[in-house]
Design a protein around this motif. Structure first.
Motif, PDB file in Angstrom:
ATOM      1  N   ASP A   2      44.796  45.090 146.640  1.00  0.00           N
ATOM      2  CA  ASP A   2      45.708  46.193 146.311  1.00  0.00           C
ATOM      3  C   ASP A   2      45.006  47.506 146.649  1.00  0.00           C
ATOM      4  O   ASP A   2      44.111  47.955 145.927  1.00  0.00           O
ATOM      5  N   GLU A   3      45.424  48.129 147.737  1.00  0.00           N
ATOM      6  CA  GLU A   3      44.755  49.344 148.207  1.00  0.00           C
ATOM      7  C   GLU A   3      44.871  50.485 147.209  1.00  0.00           C
ATOM      8  O   GLU A   3      43.911  51.237 146.992  1.00  0.00           O
ATOM      9  N   ARG A   4      46.030  50.619 146.558  1.00  0.00           N
ATOM     10  CA  ARG A   4      46.206  51.696 145.584  1.00  0.00           C
ATOM     11  C   ARG A   4      45.269  51.500 144.398  1.00  0.00           C
ATOM     12  O   ARG A   4      44.682  52.459 143.888  1.00  0.00           O
ATOM     13  N   LEU A   5      45.115  50.265 143.977  1.00  0.00           N
ATOM     14  CA  LEU A   5      44.220  49.982 142.849  1.00  0.00           C
ATOM     15  C   LEU A   5      42.780  50.284 143.233  1.00  0.00           C
ATOM     16  O   LEU A   5      42.016  50.848 142.431  1.00  0.00           O
ATOM     17  N   GLN A   6      42.390  49.946 144.446  1.00  0.00           N
ATOM     18  CA  GLN A   6      41.024  50.213 144.893  1.00  0.00           C
ATOM     19  C   GLN A   6      40.746  51.710 144.972  1.00  0.00           C
ATOM     20  O   GLN A   6      39.653  52.172 144.648  1.00  0.00           O
ATOM     21  N   GLN A   7      41.743  52.466 145.387  1.00  0.00           N
ATOM     22  CA  GLN A   7      41.583  53.924 145.429  1.00  0.00           C
ATOM     23  C   GLN A   7      41.431  54.493 144.029  1.00  0.00           C
ATOM     24  O   GLN A   7      40.627  55.403 143.789  1.00  0.00           O
ATOM     25  N   GLU A   8      42.214  53.964 143.097  1.00  0.00           N
ATOM     26  CA  GLU A   8      42.113  54.420 141.713  1.00  0.00           C
ATOM     27  C   GLU A   8      40.733  54.091 141.142  1.00  0.00           C
ATOM     28  O   GLU A   8      40.100  54.927 140.482  1.00  0.00           O
ATOM     29  N   THR A   9      40.245  52.889 141.406  1.00  0.00           N
ATOM     30  CA  THR A   9      38.922  52.491 140.926  1.00  0.00           C
ATOM     31  C   THR A   9      37.844  53.397 141.485  1.00  0.00           C
ATOM     32  O   THR A   9      36.926  53.833 140.767  1.00  0.00           O
ATOM     33  N   ALA A  10      37.945  53.712 142.779  1.00  0.00           N
ATOM     34  CA  ALA A  10      36.939  54.554 143.431  1.00  0.00           C
ATOM     35  C   ALA A  10      36.860  55.940 142.790  1.00  0.00           C
ATOM     36  O   ALA A  10      35.807  56.587 142.830  1.00  0.00           O
ATOM     37  N   ALA A  11      37.968  56.398 142.193  1.00  0.00           N
ATOM     38  CA  ALA A  11      37.973  57.717 141.555  1.00  0.00           C
ATOM     39  C   ALA A  11      37.196  57.715 140.240  1.00  0.00           C
ATOM     40  O   ALA A  11      36.798  58.777 139.750  1.00  0.00           O
ATOM     41  N   TRP A  12      36.957  56.526 139.669  1.00  0.00           N
ATOM     42  CA  TRP A  12      36.304  56.434 138.369  1.00  0.00           C
ATOM     43  C   TRP A  12      34.923  55.790 138.420  1.00  0.00           C
ATOM     44  O   TRP A  12      34.194  55.801 137.414  1.00  0.00           O
TER      45      TRP A  12
ATOM     46  N   GLU B 142      31.373  38.671 138.090  1.00  0.00           N
ATOM     47  CA  GLU B 142      31.579  39.990 137.504  1.00  0.00           C
ATOM     48  C   GLU B 142      32.557  40.774 138.376  1.00  0.00           C
ATOM     49  O   GLU B 142      32.798  40.412 139.534  1.00  0.00           O
ATOM     50  N   ARG B 143      33.105  41.842 137.829  1.00  0.00           N
ATOM     51  CA  ARG B 143      34.044  42.642 138.608  1.00  0.00           C
ATOM     52  C   ARG B 143      33.345  43.262 139.818  1.00  0.00           C
ATOM     53  O   ARG B 143      32.251  43.812 139.705  1.00  0.00           O
ATOM     54  N   ASP B 144      34.011  43.166 140.955  1.00  0.00           N
ATOM     55  CA  ASP B 144      33.523  43.806 142.169  1.00  0.00           C
ATOM     56  C   ASP B 144      34.181  45.183 142.267  1.00  0.00           C
ATOM     57  O   ASP B 144      35.370  45.296 142.533  1.00  0.00           O
ATOM     58  N   PHE B 145      33.388  46.235 142.038  1.00  0.00           N
ATOM     59  CA  PHE B 145      33.920  47.595 142.055  1.00  0.00           C
ATOM     60  C   PHE B 145      34.049  48.165 143.471  1.00  0.00           C
ATOM     61  O   PHE B 145      34.480  49.293 143.645  1.00  0.00           O
TER      62      PHE B 145
END
Length: 323
Positions: free
Chosen positions: A172-182, A209-212
């Motif tokens: 999910d590209e939108r989710l990855q962009q949101e994660t990158a902001a945090w 583990e979660r891959d950020f």
């Protein structure tokens, strides 16, 4: 200092202690309003992960943890607290009934607030003993939730569920962009997860583990998760007050783990993806609504703890009301 001033000061100090509660991606999605006679907890939707957490479940878990932090601080000061959880706004209101000498256990629990942290390093090769596991289950149940300990024969099933959730979210590209902001960087604004708290490489574990999407500077260790205990935090339903209560139970569980030198790593991905959350229900025997997967294990006392994650300034999370 007058009685009213004493109460207000106690409430202010409880709100300050709650700043150090755990939250999803260290978003700290809460704000406290200090009144002369009460303390109000509000959700801050500007710090909600709207793509990853559209139903605000992780936001509510985070706010519940902050609520429990405040309760622990007040109990350590000897205050009896009455908590109101209204259906509307705010999420919760804390009222002080009376003050007495604090219980030693309450003071000890407050000390764990300072020691508690999120640790993404691998755990030691020593398993948690039955007395510790019993204490963790009891701490969870004391706050109205349940803890299902994953048996050895279910670990592979859990690993598959976590992997499926990870694949769904990383696509999910939108989710990855949101994660990158945090996530990543030095996080000078006081929120998010800095590089110092991210592993330099993903540990080779059975349950991932979660891959950020980026690496950090934290040495994760060379161990595995063979001695870890995995568990599912769950409860009766999906109403707002139940997710808030689950956050309180998570915090009670975390503080008890800290008391026993055990680390807790939250794994929220399988909860965030609807079909993997359904699979978690199967693992717990369809006994309730899953709220979070956690990894529990003894920490390597010889290794340095990760740096503390940053926190927002007081004026961004606490406001003073005149009445």
């Amino acid at each position: 200092m007058t009685v009213d001033a004493d109460r207000r000061q106690a409430l202010r100090e409880a709100a300050e202690a709650a700043r150090y509660a755990p939250s999803i991606h260290n978003t700290q999605p809460w704000k406290w309003t200090v009144h002369p006679d009460r303390l109000e907890l509000h959700a801050v939707t500007d710090r909600q992960l709207t793509v990853q957490d559209p139903d605000a479940h992780m936001l509510l878990l985070s706010c519940g943890a902050a609520l429990h932090h405040a309760r622990v601080a007040l109990a350590a000061a000897g205050w009896r607290v009455r908590v109101e959880r209204p259906a509307g706004t705010p999420l919760a209101v804390l009222h002080l009934d009376e003050q007495a000498a604090p219980e030693p256990a309450a003071v000890e629990r407050f000390e764990q607030l300072k020691a508690r942290h999120t640790d993404r390093r691998t755990v030691s090769e020593t398993r948690l003993g039955t007395p510790v596991l019993d204490a963790l289950v009891a701490a969870t149940e004391s706050e109205g939730a349940r803890l299902h300990l994953i048996g050895h024969d279910q670990v592979i099933d859990l690993a598959v569920i976590v992997e499926r959730a990870q694949k769904t979210e990383t696509s999910d590209e939108r989710l990855q962009q949101e994660t990158a902001a945090w996530v990543g960087g030095e996080r000078s604004d006081g929120t998010g997860i800095p590089d110092a708290n991210l592993p330099a490489g993903l540990p080779l574990t059975t349950v991932a583990e979660r891959d950020f999407g980026r690496t950090g500077t934290l040495a994760a260790g060379e161990g595995h998760d063979t001695a870890a205990t995995y568990a599912v935090l769950y409860g009766t339903g999906d109403e707002r007050h139940e997710w808030l209560q689950a956050g309180e139970a998570l915090n009670a569980l975390w503080l008890t783990a800290t008391e026993h030198n055990a680390g807790l790593l939250p794994i929220s991905g399988p909860i965030e993806v609807p079909y993997t959350r359904h699979e978690l229900r199967r693992i717990i025997g369809d006994l309730g609504a899953p709220y979070l997967v956690v990894r529990l294990g003894l920490l390597d006392s010889a290794s340095a703890k990760p740096a503390k994650t940053p926190r927002l300034p007081l004026d961004q999370v606490i406001e003073e009301a005149s009445s």
